[in-house]
Design a protein around this motif. Structure first.
Motif, PDB file in Angstrom:
ATOM      1  N   VAL A 104       0.865  -1.171   0.000  1.00  0.00           N
ATOM      2  CA  VAL A 104       0.000   0.000   0.000  1.00  0.00           C
ATOM      3  C   VAL A 104       0.908   1.228   0.000  1.00  0.00           C
ATOM      4  N   PRO A 105       0.734   2.176  -0.931  1.00  0.00           N
ATOM      5  CA  PRO A 105       1.641   3.314  -1.006  1.00  0.00           C
ATOM      6  C   PRO A 105       1.724   4.092   0.299  1.00  0.00           C
ATOM      7  N   LEU A 106       2.908   4.534   0.626  1.00  0.00           N
ATOM      8  CA  LEU A 106       3.122   5.292   1.850  1.00  0.00           C
ATOM      9  C   LEU A 106       2.249   6.547   1.882  1.00  0.00           C
ATOM     10  N   GLN A 107       2.074   7.197   0.726  1.00  0.00           N
ATOM     11  CA  GLN A 107       1.278   8.428   0.683  1.00  0.00           C
ATOM     12  C   GLN A 107      -0.175   8.159   1.056  1.00  0.00           C
ATOM     13  N   TYR A 108      -0.705   7.000   0.631  1.00  0.00           N
ATOM     14  CA  TYR A 108      -2.075   6.655   1.010  1.00  0.00           C
ATOM     15  C   TYR A 108      -2.170   6.372   2.511  1.00  0.00           C
ATOM     16  N   LEU A 109      -1.165   5.722   3.044  1.00  0.00           N
ATOM     17  CA  LEU A 109      -1.166   5.417   4.474  1.00  0.00           C
ATOM     18  C   LEU A 109      -1.130   6.705   5.298  1.00  0.00           C
ATOM     19  N   MET A 110      -0.324   7.665   4.841  1.00  0.00           N
ATOM     20  CA  MET A 110      -0.207   8.928   5.559  1.00  0.00           C
ATOM     21  C   MET A 110      -1.362   9.874   5.239  1.00  0.00           C
ATOM     22  N   GLY A 111      -2.006   9.630   4.091  1.00  0.00           N
ATOM     23  CA  GLY A 111      -3.153  10.450   3.706  1.00  0.00           C
ATOM     24  C   GLY A 111      -2.778  11.777   3.091  1.00  0.00           C
ATOM     25  N   GLU A 112      -1.523  11.950   2.730  1.00  0.00           N
ATOM     26  CA  GLU A 112      -1.121  13.221   2.144  1.00  0.00           C
ATOM     27  C   GLU A 112       0.131  13.051   1.297  1.00  0.00           C
ATOM     28  N   CYS A 113       0.352  14.059   0.445  1.00  0.00           N
ATOM     29  CA  CYS A 113       1.518  14.059  -0.428  1.00  0.00           C
ATOM     30  C   CYS A 113       1.899  15.503  -0.708  1.00  0.00           C
ATOM     31  N   GLU A 114       3.196  15.797  -0.663  1.00  0.00           N
ATOM     32  CA  GLU A 114       3.664  17.160  -0.941  1.00  0.00           C
ATOM     33  C   GLU A 114       3.797  17.350  -2.446  1.00  0.00           C
ATOM     34  N   PHE A 115       3.302  18.491  -2.941  1.00  0.00           N
ATOM     35  CA  PHE A 115       3.368  18.802  -4.363  1.00  0.00           C
ATOM     36  C   PHE A 115       3.466  20.306  -4.525  1.00  0.00           C
ATOM     37  N   MET A 116       4.485  20.775  -5.204  1.00  0.00           N
ATOM     38  CA  MET A 116       4.714  22.205  -5.436  1.00  0.00           C
ATOM     39  C   MET A 116       4.781  22.993  -4.122  1.00  0.00           C
ATOM     40  N   GLY A 117       5.228  22.325  -3.060  1.00  0.00           N
ATOM     41  CA  GLY A 117       5.341  23.004  -1.776  1.00  0.00           C
ATOM     42  C   GLY A 117       4.066  23.020  -0.964  1.00  0.00           C
ATOM     43  N   PHE A 118       2.999  22.383  -1.467  1.00  0.00           N
ATOM     44  CA  PHE A 118       1.724  22.329  -0.755  1.00  0.00           C
ATOM     45  C   PHE A 118       1.435  20.886  -0.339  1.00  0.00           C
ATOM     46  N   ASP A 119       0.720  20.722   0.758  1.00  0.00           N
ATOM     47  CA  ASP A 119       0.335  19.390   1.231  1.00  0.00           C
ATOM     48  C   ASP A 119      -1.055  19.046   0.695  1.00  0.00           C
ATOM     49  N   PHE A 120      -1.129  18.009  -0.141  1.00  0.00           N
ATOM     50  CA  PHE A 120      -2.390  17.570  -0.719  1.00  0.00           C
ATOM     51  C   PHE A 120      -2.857  16.279  -0.061  1.00  0.00           C
ATOM     52  N   SER A 121      -4.136  16.215   0.265  1.00  0.00           N
ATOM     53  CA  SER A 121      -4.725  14.977   0.758  1.00  0.00           C
ATOM     54  C   SER A 121      -4.868  14.001  -0.399  1.00  0.00           C
ATOM     55  N   VAL A 122      -4.548  12.726  -0.153  1.00  0.00           N
ATOM     56  CA  VAL A 122      -4.685  11.695  -1.177  1.00  0.00           C
ATOM     57  C   VAL A 122      -5.213  10.414  -0.556  1.00  0.00           C
ATOM     58  N   ASP A 123      -5.961   9.665  -1.347  1.00  0.00           N
ATOM     59  CA  ASP A 123      -6.358   8.310  -0.966  1.00  0.00           C
ATOM     60  C   ASP A 123      -6.529   7.525  -2.259  1.00  0.00           C
TER      61      ASP A 123
ATOM     62  N   LYS B 141     -11.816  18.737  -1.120  1.00  0.00           N
ATOM     63  CA  LYS B 141     -11.173  18.792   0.192  1.00  0.00           C
ATOM     64  C   LYS B 141      -9.862  19.554   0.123  1.00  0.00           C
ATOM     65  N   ASN B 142      -9.077  19.294  -0.926  1.00  0.00           N
ATOM     66  CA  ASN B 142      -7.796  19.982  -1.075  1.00  0.00           C
ATOM     67  C   ASN B 142      -7.980  21.470  -1.325  1.00  0.00           C
ATOM     68  N   ALA B 143      -8.972  21.809  -2.128  1.00  0.00           N
ATOM     69  CA  ALA B 143      -9.240  23.229  -2.383  1.00  0.00           C
ATOM     70  C   ALA B 143      -9.622  23.948  -1.090  1.00  0.00           C
ATOM     71  N   GLU B 144     -10.420  23.295  -0.277  1.00  0.00           N
ATOM     72  CA  GLU B 144     -10.825  23.889   1.001  1.00  0.00           C
ATOM     73  C   GLU B 144      -9.637  23.997   1.949  1.00  0.00           C
ATOM     74  N   ASN B 145      -8.858  22.935   2.045  1.00  0.00           N
ATOM     75  CA  ASN B 145      -7.710  22.937   2.961  1.00  0.00           C
ATOM     76  C   ASN B 145      -6.683  24.006   2.587  1.00  0.00           C
ATOM     77  N   LEU B 146      -6.536  24.230   1.280  1.00  0.00           N
ATOM     78  CA  LEU B 146      -5.523  25.173   0.804  1.00  0.00           C
ATOM     79  C   LEU B 146      -6.108  26.546   0.489  1.00  0.00           C
ATOM     80  N   ASN B 147      -7.384  26.714   0.827  1.00  0.00           N
ATOM     81  CA  ASN B 147      -8.036  28.010   0.637  1.00  0.00           C
ATOM     82  C   ASN B 147      -7.916  28.487  -0.809  1.00  0.00           C
ATOM     83  N   ALA B 148      -8.231  27.582  -1.733  1.00  0.00           N
ATOM     84  CA  ALA B 148      -8.175  27.892  -3.156  1.00  0.00           C
ATOM     85  C   ALA B 148      -9.595  27.960  -3.706  1.00  0.00           C
ATOM     86  N   ASN B 149      -9.976  29.099  -4.204  1.00  0.00           N
ATOM     87  CA  ASN B 149     -11.315  29.306  -4.746  1.00  0.00           C
ATOM     88  C   ASN B 149     -11.372  28.810  -6.184  1.00  0.00           C
ATOM     89  N   VAL B 150     -11.861  27.578  -6.367  1.00  0.00           N
ATOM     90  CA  VAL B 150     -11.928  26.970  -7.692  1.00  0.00           C
ATOM     91  C   VAL B 150     -13.333  26.436  -7.936  1.00  0.00           C
TER      92      VAL B 150
END
Length: 297
Positions: free
Chosen positions: A68-87, A171-180
């Protein structure tokens, strides 16, 4: 068990499970589940660890041994300096994809700078139109949300066929306060209006290749986001064929591509009327991004 014994055990188990980056992941698991970083380890490697923490670590380690990928286990992945939720509803963002974002952001910023130089007064600059961006096959939203965070004067739409993926993107848009804006549909289905930029990392792995991929990918990441059908180009063909109807004049398209798909992409985009078609390489020197401009006649 001491910290030293635990780290040794993690390393051995991950290596035996066939995990290539077992050294790096051992330290990640140690810090994540036991809250012990390298500095603390070297200061006191013989410190005993509480049993309840060891039980939490064991639960995660068993899943990682099952690939099982480590990122799924941790529930997040860093991308472009931002923390994104992943599953398991979305692809794990890759560093290669950052190349697409970096190219698009640089281009958007350059165009905006040129536009500002043409303004006659402050009122014109205040009324500057936002750059409209469509992130097609958005998955976790990492491409579009990163562009929105790095280029505030953009209007970003995220689109995907997967309801689960859009839930993660929201969820990621909300967590990162991105109006999309989020839209569910099959490629351009339910998309209205025209855009200055279309960005896409569509499924591009040939169907017959998927079973040969590492277990983390073929067994856990969503096949819907991987499978590019027989030759891996199916989604590119569909997007390239329809994209001109959704691009403003001189609108630009950016694709992430497979390392062996550059020549095919140049042909497909050129045949459809795109100009200045280019293939850009990633940090490893492999073909990774295809770009082009569509000038309306």
């Amino acid at each position: 068990m001491t910290i030293r014994d635990i780290l040794t055990s993690i390393r051995e188990r991950l290596q035996k499970a066939g995990i290539e980056d077992f050294e790096y992941e051992s330290w990640v698991l140690l810090e994540w589940k036991l809250h012990i970083d390298r500095a603390e380890f070297y200061m006191n490697p013989n410190r005993e660890v509480k049993q309840e923490l060891l039980e939490e670590l064991e639960e995660v380690l068993l899943k990682r041994e099952q690939r099982v990928p480590l990122q799924y286990l941790m529930g997040e992945c860093e991308f472009m300096g931002f923390d994104f939720s992943v599953d398991e509803r979305v692809l794990i963002p890759r560093q290669d994809t950052e190349c697409l974002v970096e190219l698009a952001v640089e281009d958007i910023r350059n165009v905006k700078t040129q536009n500002r130089c043409e303004f006659n007064n402050a009122a014109d600059q205040k009324n500057e139109q936002k750059v409209k961006v469509l992130d097609l096959c958005t998955g976790s939203g990492c491409i579009g949300i990163s562009v929105k965070k790095l280029c505030q004067n953009t209007e970003v739409t995220l689109a995907d066929i997967s309801e689960g993926a859009l839930a993660v993107a929201k969820k990621n848009a909300e967590n990162l306060n991105a109006n999309v804006t989020l839209i569910r549909g099959n490629l351009f289905e339910n998309i209205e209006g025209r855009f200055d930029y279309i960005l896409s990392n569509p499924p591009y792995i040939p169907s017959q290749v998927i079973q040969g991929l590492m277990p983390e990918v073929k067994d856990h990441e969503p096949r819907l986001a991987l499978d590019g059908e027989e030759d891996g180009l199916a989604f590119y063909r569909r997007i390239i064929e329809q994209a001109p109807e959704y691009l403003n004049s001189n609108g630009r398209i950016y694709f992430e591509i497979g390392a062996e798909q550059g020549e095919d992409m140049i042909r497909l985009m050129t045949d459809r009327g795109f100009s200045e078609v280019k293939v850009h390489k990633d940090l490893a020197g492999l073909d990774r991004i295809a770009t082009g401009i569509y000038s309306r006649r």
